[in-house]
Design a protein around this motif. Structure first.
Motif, mmCIF file in Angstrom:
data_model
loop_
_atom_site.group_PDB
_atom_site.id
_atom_site.type_symbol
_atom_site.label_atom_id
_atom_site.label_comp_id
_atom_site.label_asym_id
_atom_site.label_seq_id
_atom_site.Cartn_x
_atom_site.Cartn_y
_atom_site.Cartn_z
ATOM 1 N N VAL A 10 0.850 -1.190 0.000
ATOM 2 C CA VAL A 10 0.000 0.000 0.000
ATOM 3 C C VAL A 10 0.884 1.237 0.000
ATOM 4 C CG1 VAL A 10 -1.781 1.304 1.217
ATOM 5 C CG2 VAL A 10 -1.854 -1.206 1.227
ATOM 6 N N ILE A 11 0.678 2.102 -0.983
ATOM 7 C CA ILE A 11 1.431 3.346 -1.094
ATOM 8 C C ILE A 11 0.471 4.504 -0.820
ATOM 9 C CG2 ILE A 11 2.833 4.810 -2.604
ATOM 10 C CD1 ILE A 11 3.497 2.295 -4.228
ATOM 11 N N PRO A 12 0.564 5.139 0.356
ATOM 12 C CA PRO A 12 -0.324 6.255 0.687
ATOM 13 C C PRO A 12 0.274 7.574 0.213
ATOM 14 C CG PRO A 12 0.975 5.695 2.606
ATOM 15 C CD PRO A 12 1.455 4.805 1.472
ATOM 16 N N ALA A 13 -0.522 8.375 -0.464
ATOM 17 C CA ALA A 13 0.024 9.628 -1.014
ATOM 18 C C ALA A 13 -1.059 10.695 -1.074
ATOM 19 C CB ALA A 13 0.607 9.381 -2.407
ATOM 20 N N ARG A 14 -1.350 11.294 0.055
ATOM 21 C CA ARG A 14 -2.368 12.345 0.051
ATOM 22 C C ARG A 14 -1.811 13.608 -0.599
ATOM 23 N NH1 ARG A 14 -1.901 16.097 4.117
ATOM 24 N NH2 ARG A 14 -0.321 15.693 5.712
ATOM 25 N N ALA A 15 -2.728 14.467 -1.050
ATOM 26 C CA ALA A 15 -2.326 15.653 -1.805
ATOM 27 C C ALA A 15 -1.676 16.718 -0.922
ATOM 28 C CB ALA A 15 -3.540 16.245 -2.527
ATOM 29 N N GLY A 16 -2.184 16.898 0.275
ATOM 30 C CA GLY A 16 -1.706 17.977 1.123
ATOM 31 C C GLY A 16 -0.355 17.686 1.746
ATOM 32 N N SER A 54 -4.825 7.672 -2.666
ATOM 33 C CA SER A 54 -4.561 9.109 -2.742
ATOM 34 C C SER A 54 -5.842 9.895 -3.023
ATOM 35 C CB SER A 54 -3.536 9.408 -3.846
ATOM 36 O OG SER A 54 -3.258 10.791 -3.935
ATOM 37 N N ASP A 55 -5.826 11.173 -2.615
ATOM 38 C CA ASP A 55 -6.889 12.100 -2.973
ATOM 39 C C ASP A 55 -6.414 13.060 -4.065
ATOM 40 O OD1 ASP A 55 -5.026 13.238 -1.237
ATOM 41 O OD2 ASP A 55 -6.446 14.716 -0.472
ATOM 42 N N ASP A 56 -5.246 12.778 -4.636
ATOM 43 C CA ASP A 56 -4.636 13.633 -5.657
ATOM 44 C C ASP A 56 -4.785 12.970 -7.028
ATOM 45 O OD1 ASP A 56 -3.017 15.133 -7.317
ATOM 46 O OD2 ASP A 56 -1.374 15.306 -5.883
ATOM 47 N N PRO A 57 -5.581 13.559 -7.940
ATOM 48 C CA PRO A 57 -5.768 12.964 -9.268
ATOM 49 C C PRO A 57 -4.454 12.769 -10.018
ATOM 50 C CG PRO A 57 -7.387 14.692 -8.891
ATOM 51 C CD PRO A 57 -6.408 14.769 -7.756
ATOM 52 N N ALA A 58 -3.488 13.669 -9.816
ATOM 53 C CA ALA A 58 -2.199 13.532 -10.508
ATOM 54 C C ALA A 58 -1.466 12.275 -10.044
ATOM 55 C CB ALA A 58 -1.340 14.769 -10.264
ATOM 56 N N VAL A 59 -1.547 11.965 -8.767
ATOM 57 C CA VAL A 59 -0.914 10.757 -8.239
ATOM 58 C C VAL A 59 -1.592 9.512 -8.808
ATOM 59 C CG1 VAL A 59 -0.630 9.353 -6.162
ATOM 60 C CG2 VAL A 59 -0.030 11.771 -6.114
ATOM 61 N N LEU A 60 -2.926 9.524 -8.839
ATOM 62 C CA LEU A 60 -3.666 8.372 -9.339
ATOM 63 C C LEU A 60 -3.400 8.145 -10.830
ATOM 64 C CD1 LEU A 60 -7.034 8.988 -7.472
ATOM 65 C CD2 LEU A 60 -5.211 7.399 -6.848
ATOM 66 N N CYS A 68 0.159 0.405 -12.120
ATOM 67 C CA CYS A 68 -0.450 0.012 -10.851
ATOM 68 C C CYS A 68 -1.931 -0.233 -11.090
ATOM 69 C CB CYS A 68 -0.256 1.106 -9.808
ATOM 70 S SG CYS A 68 -0.963 0.704 -8.204
ATOM 71 N N PRO A 69 -2.422 -1.447 -10.868
ATOM 72 C CA PRO A 69 -3.822 -1.745 -11.179
ATOM 73 C C PRO A 69 -4.798 -1.051 -10.244
ATOM 74 C CG PRO A 69 -2.812 -3.586 -10.036
ATOM 75 C CD PRO A 69 -1.710 -2.602 -10.320
ATOM 76 N N ALA A 70 -5.795 -0.441 -10.837
ATOM 77 C CA ALA A 70 -6.936 0.116 -10.107
ATOM 78 C C ALA A 70 -6.586 0.953 -8.890
ATOM 79 C CB ALA A 70 -7.875 -1.018 -9.694
ATOM 80 N N PRO A 71 -5.785 2.024 -9.057
ATOM 81 C CA PRO A 71 -5.617 2.935 -7.926
ATOM 82 C C PRO A 71 -6.968 3.568 -7.597
ATOM 83 C CG PRO A 71 -4.769 3.932 -9.930
ATOM 84 C CD PRO A 71 -5.116 2.516 -10.274
#
Length: 226
Positions: A10-16, A54-60, A68-71
């Motif tokens: 699991v790679i967590p990457a929130r926008a803020g 993530s909540d960041d569309p750029a990361v997804l 990466c399947p189905a972020p």
């Protein structure tokens, strides 16, 4: 997979970010910073599934581009600065479903971590039947360089225990999902340390750390090739 054990990363990457805006997608030595973690995860021999939360569309979008399947989008309740990474991991496990023997947390702020570190940490957990394994690094300077300041400001040598002191570097966390859910920590009783070299355990959280990490990536052809 390791043996018949199923392993999810699991790679967590929130926008803020309070200290460095947009750090996960900022270009680092020719690749967005999170791309280094994605590359290490994809090169791992033990991860059966990789999930980016993530909540960041750029990361997804980047995760999808790198295979990466189905972020999936993390809900707003898990996206603020006070959000718990344990909650984010549990949400990811719930979204993916299935039964997993190990969950591996890979923070994108550790771009110098390699696939071999992921594999070795999971192997240690399996070999020792540990509830969790956390990557650690030795102190950057040997114990002899550390001093204490006593009451009058004079210097004294380091306490003897410093020679056995390591730093949790944040690069790899391995846990059994049931223990993570029960204890709400990646460091339950019985957790083991997987020792990484200092130079692979950097945690990038400031502009200065980012610049130093970029210089190392550009100078290290072995890492850059991953």
């Amino acid at each position: 997979m390791i043996g018949d054990r199923r392993v999810i990363g699991v790679i967590p990457a929130r926008a803020g970010s309070r200290r460095m805006i947009g750090k996960n997608t900022r270009m680092l030595a020719g690749r967005p910073m999170i791309g280094w973690t994605l590359a290490a995860a994809r090169a791992s021999r033990v991860l059966d599934r990789i999930v980016v939360s993530s909540d960041d569309p750029a990361v997804l979008d980047l995760a999808a581009e790198m295979g990466c399947p189905a972020p999936f989008t993390r809900p707003a309740s898990l996206s603020g600065p006070e959000a718990s990474v344990i909650d984010a991991v549990e949400h990811a496990l719930g979204e993916v479903g299935g039964v997993w023997d190990y969950v591996v947390l890979l923070q994108p702020t550790s771009p110098l971590r390699r696939a071999l570190d992921i594999d070795a940490a999971v192997a240690l957990a399996e070999e020792r039947q540990a509830p969790a394994v956390i990557s650690v690094s030795p102190l950057p300077k040997p114990a002899g360089f550390h001093v204490r300041m006593v009451g009058d400001g004079s210097l004294a040598g380091p306490p003897p225990a410093l020679e056995d002191t390591f730093v949790i570097n944040g690069a790899v966390y391995v846990a059994r999902p049931e223990r993570l859910s029960r204890d709400r920590t990646f460091r339950p009783e019985g957790a083991l340390g997987y020792v990484m070299p200092v130079e692979r355990g950097w945690d990038v959280d400031t502009a200065d750390e980012f610049a130093a990490c970029e210089a190392r990536l550009c100078a290290d052809s072995d890492i850059a090739a991953t």
